[in-house]
Scaffold this active site. Structure first.
Site, PDB file in Angstrom:
ATOM      1  N   ILE A  17       0.827  -1.223   0.000  1.00 16.44           N
ATOM      2  CA  ILE A  17       0.000   0.000   0.000  1.00 16.44           C
ATOM      3  C   ILE A  17       0.859   1.270   0.000  1.00 16.44           C
ATOM      4  O   ILE A  17       0.399   2.316  -0.451  1.00 16.44           O
ATOM      5  CB  ILE A  17      -0.992  -0.016   1.181  1.00 16.44           C
ATOM      6  CG1 ILE A  17      -2.168   0.923   0.935  1.00 16.44           C
ATOM      7  CG2 ILE A  17      -0.299   0.309   2.504  1.00 16.44           C
ATOM      8  CD1 ILE A  17      -3.330   0.722   1.892  1.00 16.44           C
ATOM      9  N   GLY A  38       3.850  -3.975  11.251  1.00 19.43           N
ATOM     10  CA  GLY A  38       2.892  -4.217  10.178  1.00 19.43           C
ATOM     11  C   GLY A  38       2.822  -3.071   9.179  1.00 19.43           C
ATOM     12  O   GLY A  38       3.826  -2.422   8.866  1.00 19.43           O
ATOM     13  N   VAL A  39       1.623  -2.818   8.700  1.00 23.13           N
ATOM     14  CA  VAL A  39       1.439  -1.790   7.672  1.00 23.13           C
ATOM     15  C   VAL A  39       1.737  -0.407   8.246  1.00 23.13           C
ATOM     16  O   VAL A  39       2.236   0.480   7.538  1.00 23.13           O
ATOM     17  CB  VAL A  39       0.028  -1.917   7.039  1.00 23.13           C
ATOM     18  CG1 VAL A  39      -1.077  -1.470   7.956  1.00 23.13           C
ATOM     19  CG2 VAL A  39      -0.032  -1.184   5.714  1.00 23.13           C
ATOM     20  N   ASP A  40       1.479  -0.208   9.518  1.00 23.30           N
ATOM     21  CA  ASP A  40       1.759   1.071  10.185  1.00 23.30           C
ATOM     22  C   ASP A  40       3.255   1.400  10.093  1.00 23.30           C
ATOM     23  O   ASP A  40       3.637   2.506   9.677  1.00 23.30           O
ATOM     24  CB  ASP A  40       1.307   0.946  11.654  1.00 23.30           C
ATOM     25  CG  ASP A  40       1.354   2.250  12.425  1.00 23.30           C
ATOM     26  OD1 ASP A  40       1.530   3.306  11.799  1.00 23.30           O
ATOM     27  OD2 ASP A  40       1.200   2.204  13.658  1.00 23.30           O
ATOM     28  N   SER A 127      -6.971  -4.794  10.938  1.00 21.63           N
ATOM     29  CA  SER A 127      -7.136  -5.706  12.102  1.00 21.63           C
ATOM     30  C   SER A 127      -6.730  -7.151  11.861  1.00 21.63           C
ATOM     31  O   SER A 127      -6.751  -7.938  12.805  1.00 21.63           O
ATOM     32  CB  SER A 127      -8.578  -5.704  12.644  1.00 21.63           C
ATOM     33  OG  SER A 127      -8.804  -4.590  13.466  1.00 21.63           O
ATOM     34  N   THR A 128      -6.369  -7.532  10.631  1.00 16.93           N
ATOM     35  CA  THR A 128      -6.154  -8.970  10.387  1.00 16.93           C
ATOM     36  C   THR A 128      -4.692  -9.415  10.551  1.00 16.93           C
ATOM     37  O   THR A 128      -4.371 -10.573  10.285  1.00 16.93           O
ATOM     38  CB  THR A 128      -6.648  -9.395   8.986  1.00 16.93           C
ATOM     39  OG1 THR A 128      -5.849  -8.749   8.003  1.00 16.93           O
ATOM     40  CG2 THR A 128      -8.103  -9.052   8.779  1.00 16.93           C
ATOM     41  N   GLY A 129      -3.828  -8.492  10.993  1.00 17.84           N
ATOM     42  CA  GLY A 129      -2.439  -8.868  11.254  1.00 17.84           C
ATOM     43  C   GLY A 129      -2.241  -9.030  12.750  1.00 17.84           C
ATOM     44  O   GLY A 129      -2.761  -9.965  13.362  1.00 17.84           O
TER      45      GLY A 129
HETATM   46  N1  AR6 Z   1       0.874  -2.988   2.343  1.00 18.06           N
HETATM   47  C1  AR6 Z   1      -0.353  -3.544   2.492  1.00 18.06           C
HETATM   48  N2  AR6 Z   1      -0.662  -4.346   3.534  1.00 18.06           N
HETATM   49  C2  AR6 Z   1       0.299  -4.602   4.449  1.00 18.06           C
HETATM   50  C3  AR6 Z   1       1.603  -4.050   4.367  1.00 18.06           C
HETATM   51  C4  AR6 Z   1       1.872  -3.201   3.257  1.00 18.06           C
HETATM   52  N3  AR6 Z   1       3.073  -2.619   3.087  1.00 18.06           N
HETATM   53  N4  AR6 Z   1       2.319  -4.514   5.437  1.00 18.06           N
HETATM   54  C5  AR6 Z   1       1.509  -5.317   6.156  1.00 18.06           C
HETATM   55  N5  AR6 Z   1       0.294  -5.379   5.556  1.00 18.06           N
HETATM   56  P1  AR6 Z   1      -1.278  -5.122  10.697  1.00 18.06           P
HETATM   57  P2  AR6 Z   1      -3.589  -4.700  12.509  1.00 18.06           P
HETATM   58  C6  AR6 Z   1      -0.908  -6.154   5.943  1.00 18.06           C
HETATM   59  O1  AR6 Z   1      -0.649  -6.023  11.696  1.00 18.06           O
HETATM   60  O2  AR6 Z   1      -3.869  -6.164  12.574  1.00 18.06           O
HETATM   61  C7  AR6 Z   1       0.622  -2.068  14.276  1.00 18.06           C
HETATM   62  O3  AR6 Z   1       1.664  -2.291  15.186  1.00 18.06           O
HETATM   63  C8  AR6 Z   1      -0.743  -7.334   6.845  1.00 18.06           C
HETATM   64  O4  AR6 Z   1      -0.223  -8.439   6.105  1.00 18.06           O
HETATM   65  O5  AR6 Z   1      -0.449  -4.101  10.025  1.00 18.06           O
HETATM   66  O6  AR6 Z   1      -4.742  -3.748  12.316  1.00 18.06           O
HETATM   67  C9  AR6 Z   1      -0.255  -0.879  14.668  1.00 18.06           C
HETATM   68  O7  AR6 Z   1       0.503   0.170  15.235  1.00 18.06           O
HETATM   69  C10 AR6 Z   1      -2.187  -7.567   7.273  1.00 18.06           C
HETATM   70  O8  AR6 Z   1      -2.884  -8.275   6.251  1.00 18.06           O
HETATM   71  O9  AR6 Z   1      -2.529  -4.289  11.361  1.00 18.06           O
HETATM   72  C11 AR6 Z   1      -1.208  -1.488  15.645  1.00 18.06           C
HETATM   73  O10 AR6 Z   1      -0.649  -1.532  16.950  1.00 18.06           O
HETATM   74  C12 AR6 Z   1      -2.748  -6.127   7.335  1.00 18.06           C
HETATM   75  O11 AR6 Z   1      -1.785  -5.313   6.680  1.00 18.06           O
HETATM   76  C13 AR6 Z   1      -1.414  -2.888  15.122  1.00 18.06           C
HETATM   77  O12 AR6 Z   1      -0.255  -3.185  14.342  1.00 18.06           O
HETATM   78  C14 AR6 Z   1      -2.968  -5.594   8.719  1.00 18.06           C
HETATM   79  O13 AR6 Z   1      -1.960  -6.051   9.593  1.00 18.06           O
HETATM   80  C15 AR6 Z   1      -2.609  -2.985  14.201  1.00 18.06           C
HETATM   81  O14 AR6 Z   1      -2.827  -4.329  13.847  1.00 18.06           O
END
Ligand code: AR6
Length: 181
Positions: A17, A38-40, A127-129
């Site tokens: 993304i 993660g994505v953040d 939320s799915t990570g």
């Molecule tokens: N592009 C698109 N999707 C991605 C990318 C990317 N570059 N990197 C990871 N994903 P998560 P959550 C996907 O864990 O579950 C953070 O620490 C990943 O594979 O990022 O909402 C925040 O600060 C998964 O499918 O988010 C919060 O504390 C999706 O993004 C917490 O994680 C979401 O995974 C939020 O957890």
């Protein structure tokens, strides 16, 4: 795979993304708006200091962002002009209002997009990570929320993308698209 709802193109894409060529990308943030993994983490690394500066200001002013709500910052070094940070629910088994909170993330993000005249927006799978929401269920909630909001609103972005990082997540969203539409 793509679908059209009224005037809006809904696109399911597998990828990163942070590379999206859209006006705004959505971040799966935490309620403290403090950089995580993660994505953040990926968005903050690619966007640079402008994102953390704006998040710090929101923390000072509002204390952060509650679960199910969304806030907006500049995109810094990203192609996207804005990042919309929304806070998904942590999965606790499904009986703690997780689906309503997750739906709210998508709707609040789209409302903020409309307020800021954003024409194209990309969502990750919120939320799915790290937060552990089962992806098949999250995909149905996400696409139902987007469909409802687009059908209810007079003004919505012309393009709404879901950019799913891995093949399994992308497959869940494509399945959900067929279920929800
Ligand atoms: N592009 C698109 N999707 C991605 C990318 C990317 N570059 N990197 C990871 N994903 P998560 P959550 C996907 O864990 O579950 C953070 O620490 C990943 O594979 O990022 O909402 C925040 O600060 C998964 O499918 O988010 C919060 O504390 C999706 O993004 C917490 O994680 C979401 O995974 C939020 O957890």
């Amino acid at each position: 795979m793509n679908k059209q709802i009224k005037q809006t193109d809904l696109e399911m894409i597998q990828g990163d993304i942070t590379k999206a060529q859209v006006d705004a990308i959505v971040n799966a943030a935490n309620s403290e708006l403090i950089g995580g993994g993660g994505v953040d983490g990926a968005i903050r690394r690619a966007g640079g200091d402008a994102i953390e500066g704006a998040c710090a200001e929101i923390r000072r002013r509002e204390g952060g962002c509650p679960t199910g709500k969304a806030v907006i910052t500049p995109g810094g070094n990203l192609h996207a002009k804005y990042v919309i940070h929304t806070v998904g629910p942590v999965w606790e088994g499904g009986n703690s209002g997780e689906a309503e909170l997750l739906a709210s993330c998508y709707k609040e993000s789209l409302r903020l997009a409309v307020e800021n005249n954003i024409q194209s927006i990309a969502f990750p799978s919120i939320s799915t990570g790290i937060y552990g929401y089962p992806t098949e269920q999250a995909a149905v909630v996400a696409l139902t929320a987007v469909k409802e909001l687009v059908l209810q609103s007079n003004t919505v972005p012309a393009t709404i993308q879901f950019i799913l990082f891995d093949e399994a997540t992308h497959a869940c969203y494509v399945d959900a698209l067929l279920t929800v539409f």
